[in-house]
Design an enzyme around this catalytic site. Structure first.
Site, short mmCIF file in Angstrom:
data_model
loop_
_atom_site.label_atom_id
_atom_site.label_comp_id
_atom_site.label_asym_id
_atom_site.label_seq_id
_atom_site.Cartn_x
_atom_site.Cartn_y
_atom_site.Cartn_z
N LYS A 180 0.92 -1.30 0.03
CA LYS A 180 -0.10 0.10 -0.10
C LYS A 180 0.87 1.35 0.06
CE LYS A 180 -2.25 3.44 2.32
NZ LYS A 180 -1.93 4.34 1.44
N SER A 234 5.29 8.05 9.58
CA SER A 234 5.66 9.28 10.63
C SER A 234 5.54 8.12 11.92
CB SER A 234 4.30 10.09 10.69
OG SER A 234 3.21 9.14 10.54
N ASN A 235 5.77 8.90 12.87
CA ASN A 235 5.88 7.93 14.18
C ASN A 235 4.57 7.94 14.59
OD1 ASN A 235 8.62 9.44 14.12
ND2 ASN A 235 8.61 8.40 15.90
N VAL A 237 1.86 7.22 13.11
CA VAL A 237 1.23 5.94 12.23
C VAL A 237 1.97 4.72 12.61
CG1 VAL A 237 0.63 4.69 9.92
CG2 VAL A 237 0.14 7.14 10.30
N GLY A 238 3.28 4.86 12.53
CA GLY A 238 4.48 3.69 13.11
C GLY A 238 3.85 3.18 14.33
N GLU A 255 10.42 2.11 10.10
CA GLU A 255 11.41 3.23 9.89
C GLU A 255 10.64 4.48 9.89
OE1 GLU A 255 14.47 3.15 10.16
OE2 GLU A 255 14.72 0.94 9.81
N GLN A 336 1.15 19.47 4.12
CA GLN A 336 2.57 19.48 4.43
C GLN A 336 3.06 21.02 4.33
OE1 GLN A 336 4.09 16.84 5.57
NE2 GLN A 336 6.24 17.97 5.92
N1 LIG Z 1 13.24 6.38 8.69
C1 LIG Z 1 13.11 6.21 7.11
O1 LIG Z 1 13.70 5.48 6.62
C2 LIG Z 1 11.95 7.11 6.55
C3 LIG Z 1 11.94 7.34 5.13
C4 LIG Z 1 10.97 8.21 4.62
C5 LIG Z 1 9.88 8.54 5.49
N2 LIG Z 1 9.98 8.74 6.77
C6 LIG Z 1 8.98 9.40 7.63
O2 LIG Z 1 7.62 9.55 7.05
C7 LIG Z 1 7.00 10.60 7.36
C8 LIG Z 1 6.51 11.36 6.24
O3 LIG Z 1 5.92 10.38 5.19
P1 LIG Z 1 4.23 10.20 5.29
O4 LIG Z 1 3.79 11.56 5.35
O5 LIG Z 1 3.97 9.37 4.22
O6 LIG Z 1 3.99 9.45 6.52
P2 LIG Z 1 2.69 8.89 7.18
O7 LIG Z 1 3.10 8.04 8.36
O8 LIG Z 1 1.64 9.75 7.07
O9 LIG Z 1 2.35 7.77 5.99
C9 LIG Z 1 2.98 6.42 5.69
C10 LIG Z 1 2.17 5.45 5.10
O10 LIG Z 1 1.37 5.10 6.07
C11 LIG Z 1 -0.13 5.12 5.63
N3 LIG Z 1 -1.00 5.39 6.75
C12 LIG Z 1 -1.53 6.76 7.05
N4 LIG Z 1 -2.28 6.40 8.28
C13 LIG Z 1 -2.28 5.04 8.47
C14 LIG Z 1 -3.16 4.37 9.41
N5 LIG Z 1 -3.88 4.78 10.24
N6 LIG Z 1 -2.86 2.88 9.31
C15 LIG Z 1 -2.07 2.36 8.31
N7 LIG Z 1 -1.37 2.92 7.42
C16 LIG Z 1 -1.54 4.26 7.48
C17 LIG Z 1 -0.04 6.35 4.61
O11 LIG Z 1 -1.14 6.16 3.51
C18 LIG Z 1 1.36 5.87 3.91
O12 LIG Z 1 1.19 4.89 3.11
C19 LIG Z 1 8.11 11.33 8.33
O13 LIG Z 1 7.96 11.38 9.43
C20 LIG Z 1 9.44 10.84 7.85
O14 LIG Z 1 10.49 11.17 8.46
C21 LIG Z 1 10.78 7.80 7.41
#
Ligand SMILES: NC(=O)c1ccc[n+]([C@@H]2O[C@H](COP(=O)([O-])OP(=O)(O)OC[C@H]3O[C@@H](n4cnc5c(N)ncnc54)[C@H](O)[C@@H]3O)[C@@H](O)[C@H]2O)c1
Ligand SMILES: O=CCCC(=O)C(=O)O
Length: 488
Positions: A180, A234-235, A237-238, A255, A336
């Site tokens: 996804k 993001s943290n 969602v992580g 990550e 953003q």
């Molecule tokens: N450490 C790394 O390797 C790394 C790499 C790239 C980005 N990032 C981090 O990612 C963030 C930016 O990316 P973003 O805005 O796409 O992050 P995000 O967490 O908003 O989204 C990441 C993914 O999660 C999905 N998602 C959103 N809500 C969800 C939920 N409730 N349940 C399951 N999946 C869900 C999104 O649709 C997307 O596919 C920043 O914090 C950045 O630091 C980290």
């Protein structure tokens, strides 16, 4: 007025069929350089779509696992060749969908191809060890076996590299995939999947479901047919990925964010340190998890450094990443952009000095894009929000220190620990930094951003959870170890 040029509708890819979502609903993908341009439409998928994808991946897993590593590797080599033929188209889609400059998008597409080739080679390498058994006649060995179905959830900021650095190891180690991608970059992901289809990857081995995280992502997290969850984003969602995985006992890997420091010591090469700060902090509009956001400068070099940094940053051209002369594109979307602007306001309110930028560019040609000027704050202290929270935009916070010990203390005084860099010629400072800095990626006289595909990648503290990605470290997540004992 909305311009619909060649806007195409992209479908989900389930069991090697391109299919509409059961919702029959679409989401438009906008060009961040011009909000009136629709790049294409993606499926607004449902839980049922995810269930179908997982079923297909489950059905395919035995056949895929039974192939030899070399056979699976041949598929990856073929995907890489197809991607090479479609390099220009993929890179242009990436720029139009996500906004980074075409030069960066081309580099990232080449990187995706290189990652595929690296993992294709893994198919020919060892999958275990022979361990002496207590019984001299017995054979004891380990063999790494696939998890089964890998659930992959990816962000928008590296729409080629990140999906590939998760899918390629998943596949080579014998797993099938449900992916996804972020909705802001789902068309780029669909093009990668098209390359997989063109390379002849068997039915059900790779499945793509696009749409909203709260529906599609959440269903992947909860689905008991998904054996491992790998997430970058993001943290916030992580954390929900981790909670969902723990609740049903699935393996997971996260990550997440960074607040990456660069330390510039009095004895640093000034030009190199300035260029690394600009490249590490402002390339991709600061939207890298590895982006430099805190610039900790020793007082002896501070004035020269700030002056040169301001001078070089003023030269940056902001605009549509498709144009040759542009160095920095827009933020990925309006949300953003507003986040970045609100951090800039907070920085001012909390007493930091805005030395450069901080506004949307005034050029009328840029008014329909999500642009923000490259921004530099000075007089930033540790307690300020802009020194602690990830901004994910082109904002640098300059912090002056008297000693390297103090610089190191500041570098570590955040919850994140992804990447960190020092510029110095002093070998004691280098090794003290390497030993003490709390970061998964440590650089000396090099920028904080940029990742080598053959080396482990991941962070400490709140930046990561679970085993490392990339290089041979990727094996740890995508396999389980079987210990085998054979008594003749
Ligand atoms: N450490 C790394 O390797 C790394 C790499 C790239 C980005 N990032 C981090 O990612 C963030 C930016 O990316 P973003 O805005 O796409 O992050 P995000 O967490 O908003 O989204 C990441 C993914 O999660 C999905 N998602 C959103 N809500 C969800 C939920 N409730 N349940 C399951 N999946 C869900 C999104 O649709 C997307 O596919 C920043 O914090 C950045 O630091 C980290
Ligand atoms: O955004 C996270 C990935 C970082 C990366 O791939 C890079 O810095 O090149």
């Amino acid at each position: 007025m909305t311009v619909q040029t060649t806007a195409v509708t992209y479908q989900n890819f389930i069991n090697n069929q391109w299919v509409n979502s059961t919702s029959e609903d679409l989401i438009s993908s906008l060009n961040p350089a011009n909000r009136n341009e629709i790049v294409g439409y993606i499926q607004n998928s449902t839980e049922e779509d995810v269930d179908r994808a997982v079923e297909a991946a489950k059905k395919a897993k035995k056949g895929w696992r039974k192939l030899s590593g070399a056979e699976r590797g041949n598929y990856l080599y073929k995907i890489a060749s197809v991607m090479e033929e479609r390099h220009k188209e993929i890179a242009e889609t990436l720029t139009k969908e996500m906004g980074k400059t075409l030069l960066e998008a081309k580099g990232e597409t080449s990187r995706g191809i290189a990652i595929l080739r690296y993992f294709a080679g893994e198919g020919m390498r060892d999958t275990g060890d022979v361990i002496p058994a207590s019984d001299s006649k017995a054979l004891m060995y380990t063999n790494r076996v696939p998890l089964g179905v890998a659930g992959i959830i990816t962000p928008w900021n590296f729409p080629v590299a990140i999906p590939i650095w998760k899918m390629a190891p998943a596949l080579i180690y014998g797993n099938t995939v449900v992916i996804k991608p972020a909705q802001e970059a789902a068309i780029t992901a669909a093009k990668i999947i098209e390359c997989m289809e063109e390379a002849g990857v068997p039915e059900g081995v790779v499945n793509l479901v696009t749409g909203r995280g709260s529906i599609v992502g959440q269903r992947i997290i909860e689905h008991t047919g998904v054996n491992g969850l790998t997430f970058t984003g993001s943290n916030k969602v992580g954390k929900s990925v981790a909670e969902g995985a723990v609740a049903r006992g699935a393996k997971f890997q996260l990550e997440m964010g960074g607040k990456n420091p660069i330390i510039v010591a009095d004895d640093a090469d000034l030009e190199q340190a300035v260029e690394a700060t600009i490249s590490g902090g402002l390339r991709s509009t600061g939207q890298k998890c590895t982006a430099t956001s805190r610039v900790i400068v020793q007082e002896g070099i501070y004035e020269q450094f700030r002056e040169r940094l301001l001078e070089r940053t003023r030269e940056i051209t902001v605009g549509d990443g498709m144009k040759d002369h542009v160095w920095m594109g827009p933020c990925v979307n309006e949300n953003q952009l507003n986040t970045v602007l609100s951090y800039i306001e907070t920085g001012k309110e909390e007493g930091a000095t805005l030395s450069l930028g901080g506004e949307r560019p005034r050029d009328p040609e840029l008014e329909n894009g999500f642009y923000v000027e490259p921004t530099i704050f000075e007089d930033v202290n540790q307690d300020m929000t802009i020194a602690q929270e990830e901004i994910f935009g082109p904002v640098l916070a300059l912090m002056k220190v008297d000693t390297i010990e103090k610089a190191l203390e500041m570098a570590n005084d955040v919850t994140f620990g992804l990447s960190a860099s020092i510029f110095t010629k002093n070998i004691d400072n280098m090794f003290e930094f390497i030993d003490e800095v709390e970061a998964g990626l440590v650089r000396v006289n090099f920028e904080t951003a940029g990742v080598e595909l053959q080396a482990p990648f991941g962070g400490m503290k709140d930046s990561s959870s679970g085993s490392r990605e990339q290089g041979t470290a990727a094996k740890e997540f995508f396999t389980s170890i079987k210990t085998v004992y054979v008594k003749p």
